[in-house]
Design an enzyme around this catalytic site. Structure first.
Site, PDB file in Angstrom:
ATOM      1  N   GLN A   5      -7.202 -12.617   3.356  1.00 11.43           N
ATOM      2  CA  GLN A   5      -7.020 -11.338   3.957  1.00 11.43           C
ATOM      3  C   GLN A   5      -5.557 -11.319   4.583  1.00 11.43           C
ATOM      4  O   GLN A   5      -5.197 -11.797   5.610  1.00 11.43           O
ATOM      5  CB  GLN A   5      -8.060 -10.844   4.867  1.00 11.43           C
ATOM      6  CG  GLN A   5      -8.052  -9.389   5.343  1.00 11.43           C
ATOM      7  CD  GLN A   5      -8.927  -8.903   6.292  1.00 11.43           C
ATOM      8  OE1 GLN A   5      -8.702  -9.428   7.535  1.00 11.43           O
ATOM      9  NE2 GLN A   5      -9.915  -8.080   5.987  1.00 11.43           N
ATOM     10  N   CYS A  29     -25.841  -9.026  19.224  1.00 10.55           N
ATOM     11  CA  CYS A  29     -25.138  -8.871  20.805  1.00 10.55           C
ATOM     12  C   CYS A  29     -23.999  -8.687  21.077  1.00 10.55           C
ATOM     13  O   CYS A  29     -23.326  -8.494  21.961  1.00 10.55           O
ATOM     14  CB  CYS A  29     -25.868 -10.349  21.746  1.00 10.55           C
ATOM     15  SG  CYS A  29     -25.033 -11.684  20.985  1.00 10.55           S
ATOM     16  N   CYS A  78     -28.750 -12.935  12.956  1.00  9.83           N
ATOM     17  CA  CYS A  78     -27.677 -12.274  14.057  1.00  9.83           C
ATOM     18  C   CYS A  78     -28.624 -11.051  14.638  1.00  9.83           C
ATOM     19  O   CYS A  78     -29.283 -10.130  14.071  1.00  9.83           O
ATOM     20  CB  CYS A  78     -26.830 -11.683  13.251  1.00  9.83           C
ATOM     21  SG  CYS A  78     -25.702 -10.577  14.394  1.00  9.83           S
ATOM     22  N   ARG A 131     -21.324 -11.575  10.700  1.00 10.30           N
ATOM     23  CA  ARG A 131     -22.134 -12.130  11.868  1.00 10.30           C
ATOM     24  C   ARG A 131     -23.189 -12.985  11.499  1.00 10.30           C
ATOM     25  O   ARG A 131     -23.685 -14.087  12.065  1.00 10.30           O
ATOM     26  CB  ARG A 131     -22.347 -10.936  12.796  1.00 10.30           C
ATOM     27  CG  ARG A 131     -21.346 -10.605  13.523  1.00 10.30           C
ATOM     28  CD  ARG A 131     -21.531  -9.476  14.480  1.00 10.30           C
ATOM     29  NE  ARG A 131     -21.976  -8.242  13.812  1.00 10.30           N
ATOM     30  CZ  ARG A 131     -22.317  -6.951  14.409  1.00 10.30           C
ATOM     31  NH1 ARG A 131     -22.422  -7.086  15.592  1.00 10.30           N
ATOM     32  NH2 ARG A 131     -22.345  -6.018  13.813  1.00 10.30           N
ATOM     33  N   CYS A 133     -20.005 -12.563  19.684  1.00  8.05           N
ATOM     34  CA  CYS A 133     -18.759 -13.044  19.016  1.00  8.05           C
ATOM     35  C   CYS A 133     -17.688 -12.510  19.125  1.00  8.05           C
ATOM     36  O   CYS A 133     -16.640 -13.005  19.271  1.00  8.05           O
ATOM     37  CB  CYS A 133     -19.312 -13.302  17.503  1.00  8.05           C
ATOM     38  SG  CYS A 133     -19.759 -11.643  16.725  1.00  8.05           S
ATOM     39  N   TYR A 157      -6.144  -0.942  11.422  1.00 12.04           N
ATOM     40  CA  TYR A 157      -4.916  -1.703  11.493  1.00 12.04           C
ATOM     41  C   TYR A 157      -3.848  -0.859  10.630  1.00 12.04           C
ATOM     42  O   TYR A 157      -3.899   0.050  10.160  1.00 12.04           O
ATOM     43  CB  TYR A 157      -5.067  -3.229  10.652  1.00 12.04           C
ATOM     44  CG  TYR A 157      -6.017  -3.780  11.618  1.00 12.04           C
ATOM     45  CD1 TYR A 157      -5.756  -4.331  13.046  1.00 12.04           C
ATOM     46  CD2 TYR A 157      -7.380  -4.359  11.232  1.00 12.04           C
ATOM     47  CE1 TYR A 157      -6.673  -4.826  13.628  1.00 12.04           C
ATOM     48  CE2 TYR A 157      -8.299  -5.153  12.174  1.00 12.04           C
ATOM     49  CZ  TYR A 157      -7.890  -5.472  13.415  1.00 12.04           C
ATOM     50  OH  TYR A 157      -8.662  -6.153  14.101  1.00 12.04           O
ATOM     51  N   ALA A 184     -32.552 -21.009  25.982  1.00 10.92           N
ATOM     52  CA  ALA A 184     -32.061 -22.647  26.346  1.00 10.92           C
ATOM     53  C   ALA A 184     -33.078 -23.578  26.063  1.00 10.92           C
ATOM     54  O   ALA A 184     -32.799 -24.652  25.563  1.00 10.92           O
ATOM     55  CB  ALA A 184     -31.839 -22.549  28.045  1.00 10.92           C
ATOM     56  N   ARG A 203      -9.623  -3.751   1.354  1.00 10.19           N
ATOM     57  CA  ARG A 203     -10.864  -3.505   2.441  1.00 10.19           C
ATOM     58  C   ARG A 203     -10.350  -2.264   3.017  1.00 10.19           C
ATOM     59  O   ARG A 203      -9.477  -2.082   3.593  1.00 10.19           O
ATOM     60  CB  ARG A 203     -10.855  -4.367   3.475  1.00 10.19           C
ATOM     61  CG  ARG A 203     -11.915  -4.381   4.388  1.00 10.19           C
ATOM     62  CD  ARG A 203     -12.403  -5.427   5.312  1.00 10.19           C
ATOM     63  NE  ARG A 203     -13.650  -5.573   5.656  1.00 10.19           N
ATOM     64  CZ  ARG A 203     -14.273  -6.558   6.601  1.00 10.19           C
ATOM     65  NH1 ARG A 203     -13.510  -7.273   7.204  1.00 10.19           N
ATOM     66  NH2 ARG A 203     -15.561  -6.391   6.767  1.00 10.19           N
ATOM     67  N   GLU A 263     -44.679 -24.374  28.898  1.00 10.92           N
ATOM     68  CA  GLU A 263     -44.207 -23.208  29.417  1.00 10.92           C
ATOM     69  C   GLU A 263     -45.284 -22.654  30.079  1.00 10.92           C
ATOM     70  O   GLU A 263     -46.564 -22.652  29.549  1.00 10.92           O
ATOM     71  CB  GLU A 263     -43.924 -22.415  27.757  1.00 10.92           C
ATOM     72  CG  GLU A 263     -43.878 -21.001  28.078  1.00 10.92           C
ATOM     73  CD  GLU A 263     -42.781 -20.136  28.918  1.00 10.92           C
ATOM     74  OE1 GLU A 263     -43.253 -19.768  30.096  1.00 10.92           O
ATOM     75  OE2 GLU A 263     -41.798 -20.832  28.855  1.00 10.92           O
TER      76      GLU A 263
END
Length: 690
Positions: A103, A387, A384, A363, A390, A211, A436, A259, A455
């Protein structure tokens, strides 16, 4: 279910691609300072090729070092010395049967002044100092860059016209001179020639997301009065000159994708009079086809309207597919699009109904590099969860010499660092089945350990269960669903409703114990004689332990948990006033989340008291105090909800230490943070076990 369309081959120009899955461009910060592919970058892309994607398109690749560098760790095609390293990179991708497009990119007004002219100097300094310059640079830029921008001490970013700076950029913007425009056209063309010589399968021109190429297309950012501005024909001149120049110098057989943001979506921020809309975007796609483009990669928006193309969790999968379909119906060349696709079934459906020809999964393939292989051959896809970590981490790490991170996939950037498979059935106990704990369990099982999770609650999830509870946040819960399914398939034993107990753990004779016991909400004591049930925590609301309907609520704390709790309360017809000590709402929260939720809260009638603190709580009322003036005010309410953050749950680890164990403590019970911090800590803990 078989996904026959997803698995079917397709041609973009002369390039045949084995399936319809595309890894679209997303800058993560892996390249060398001179713009060549680093080993980490190569492994990142090679891992996605190994995972089955048919087409990979590189991150933003600069064509001009002086005005067109976005970060210091960005790929480049601006010099002949980039050809040989790129050829080696392409060969690595081709080994897995995937095709690679590069790109070509220039940021225009979306650049920051810090990058103006500094990359050529930085590359030379890096060579002369044998890398010491880079260490000094990245230690100074996180603080020095914002200071220089704030005091307007940096050069202006180059754009078609002098116009307002873009969101996230700041600084100043100047108009490109005619000679500079001509030189940049040649820079794009020369970069494409270099990529052809490197054996790249094609190039993509980045005329999307605000852009430079899109800036020429937009009447909002292109206010020129010469042949490059005004009419649609003139606004497209820059892009078309580049497209036609590539076809002349590289040959018609060399594929070029464009794009294209087909709608700038300024109506979503209250300015429909700015920019262009879908009807004109579709016409642009047709003109590009007429001038030799081999495919259109449909997107929308720019940084000013960033949530329309880099969507937060509240957006529904496929919400913008109508844009791609409008282009698909208007052109005869292949159409690529992202469209917030989050499942193979959705991808297959949108291929089948004529929305698009190829699916761009950025993502999703960061979260799970084996997305394609699992979709076509079976397996649990790590979805994904939108959130935005990234993108947020990439923006924050760009000037720290660190890469973007993924909440779902802590191995991002570590693709070449294989965990040893030397568990040999040795036992490891994990306490806590939140993000975690479950991530640690998965990685341990993949190393060959026998893993048992303790747990205390009746289901897995920990804090994620609360995070997924507010309206429009259900995708957050996907992470736990996918992790639990994965660890069970790997043979991990999960003991629900089972608090950690030293004797029970000792009976298992574990090689190691990992504690991921989460955190507790902060609940300070206030002066006054309020009844005990008058003050509750956000956790009580989100868990359903306390249900409020139609009540007048004062909510203390405007972090994301507080804002999402307010959204849940307004959905139950509560009248909410948020009290926040800081000078702004949601201090420290990523701006996209604020852009998403604050207008919704305002529309729901939520009132905001910024720069105020909760001073005293009494039955049916609270006193709030201005942080600066100390002036007090009284708010009448039915209930007070506290969203003042969390503190680590250190008790479990301490009990186990007293029982003679030396636990590895990870996640919120070590240091309260976001999901990515929890999963990263899990990865580091698992790596540390011999």
């Amino acid at each position: 279910m078989k996904f026959e369309l997803l698995a079917s081959p397709i041609r973009i120009g002369t390039c045949e691609i084995k399936n319809r899955v595309v890894l679209p461009p997303m800058h993560l910060g892996f390249a060398n300072m001179d713009g060549t592919p680093s080993e980490r970058l190569t492994r990142y892309y090679e891992r996605r090729a190994e995972g089955g994607a048919g087409l990979l398109i590189t991150e933003i690749t600069r064509v001009d070092d002086r005005t067109g560098a976005s970060t210091f760790t960005q790929l480049a095609a601006s010099h002949d010395y980039h050809i040989a390293p790129m050829r080696a990179f392409v060969d690595r991708i081709h080994r897995h049967g995937a095709k690679l497009f590069v790109q070509l990119h220039h940021p225009g007004r979306q650049n920051v002044g810090l990058m103006m002219g500094t990359v050529p100097l930085s590359m030379e300094a890096q060579k002369l100092t044998k890398g010491a310059y880079g260490k000094a640079l990245f230690s100074l830029t996180p603080a020095g860059g914002p200071f220089l921008v704030e005091h307007k001490l940096l050069p202006a970013a180059a754009a078609p016209s002098k116009c307002p700076p873009a969101l996230l950029s700041g600084g100043r913007v100047r108009a490109l001179r005619k000679k500079e425009i001509s030189d940049l056209e040649q820079s794009f063309i020369a970069a494409a020639e270099r990529m052809l010589k490197a054996g790249v399968d094609g190039v993509e021109l980045h005329a999307a997301h605000g852009y430079l190429l899109q800036q020429f297309l937009s009447p909002y950012t292109n206010r020129r009065t010469d042949e490059y501005g005004g009419s649609l024909e003139n606004r497209m001149r820059f892009l078309l000159n580049i497209l036609k120049g590539i076809k002349i110098h590289c040959g018609k057989a060399f594929p070029v994708i464009v794009r294209l943001s087909v709608d700038e979506c300024y109506d979503t921020i209250g300015h429909p009079e700015w920019g262009y809309h879908l009807d004109e975007g579709v016409r642009m796609a047709q003109i590009l086809e007429e001038n030799g483009a081999d495919a259109i990669d449909v997107s929308c928006g720019g940084y000013d309207t960033i949530n329309t193309w880099m969507e937060p969790v509240s957006f529904q999968p496929g919400w913008r597919s109508y844009m791609a379909k409008a282009v698909k119906e208007a052109v005869g060349i292949p159409v690529l699009a992202a469209n917030l696709i989050r499942s193979p079934a959705q991808a297959e459906a949108q291929l089948g109904d004529g929305t698009q020809d190829l699916v761009c999964l950025g993502r999703p393939q960061i979260a799970d590099p084996d997305w394609t292989k699992k979709a076509l051959c079976g397996g649990t896809i790590k979805r994904c969860i939108n959130c935005l970590n990234c993108f947020e981490s990439m923006e924050k790490n760009a000037y720290r010499a660190r890469n973007g991170e993924c909440s779902v996939n802590p191995l991002l950037g570590h693709e070449g660092e294989l965990l040893p498979e030397n568990g040999k059935g040795r036992t490891v106990v994990v306490v806590g089945a939140g993000p975690a704990g479950l991530m640690a369990a998965e990685l341990l099982a993949r190393r060959g350990f026998s893993v048992t999770i303790f747990e205390k609650n009746e289901k897995c999830g920990g804090q994620i269960l609360l995070a997924a509870a507010p309206p429009e946040k259900e995708k957050t819960g996907w992470m736990i669903e996918d992790l639990e399914k994965t660890v069970r398939a790997l043979g991990v034993t999960i003991l629900l409703n089972t608090p950690a107990d030293g004797e029970k753990i000792r009976m298992l004779s574990p090689e190691a114990v990992i504690v991921a016991a989460g955190s507790h909400p902060v609940k300070p004591s206030f002066a006054g004689d309020a009844a005990s049930d008058f003050v509750v925590c956000a956790e009580d609301i989100l868990s359903g332990k306390v249900q409020l309907t139609g009540e007048k609520v004062v909510l203390a704390g405007s972090g994301l948990t507080g804002l999402e709790t307010a959204q849940a309360l307004t959905a139950a017809s509560c009248r909410v006033t948020i009290v926040e000590m800081a000078k702004e709402l949601a201090p420290g929260a990523w701006l996209q989340h604020k852009m998403d939720i604050l207008p919704k809260l305002a529309q729901a009638g939520v009132r905001f008291r910024v720069g105020q603190r909760l001073a005293s709580v009494l039955d049916s009322r609270v006193e709030i105090e201005d942080v600066k003036t100390k002036k007090r005010d009284t708010l009448v309410c039915d209930r007070v909800v506290l969203a003042l953050g969390s503190r680590p749950n250190a008790q479990v680890a301490e009990l186990l230490r007293c029982a003679g164990f030396s636990p590895l403590v990870i996640g919120d019970c070590d240091r309260v943070g976001n999901i990515a911090a929890a999963t990263k800590a899990a990865y580091e803990a698992v790596r540390s076990i011999p």
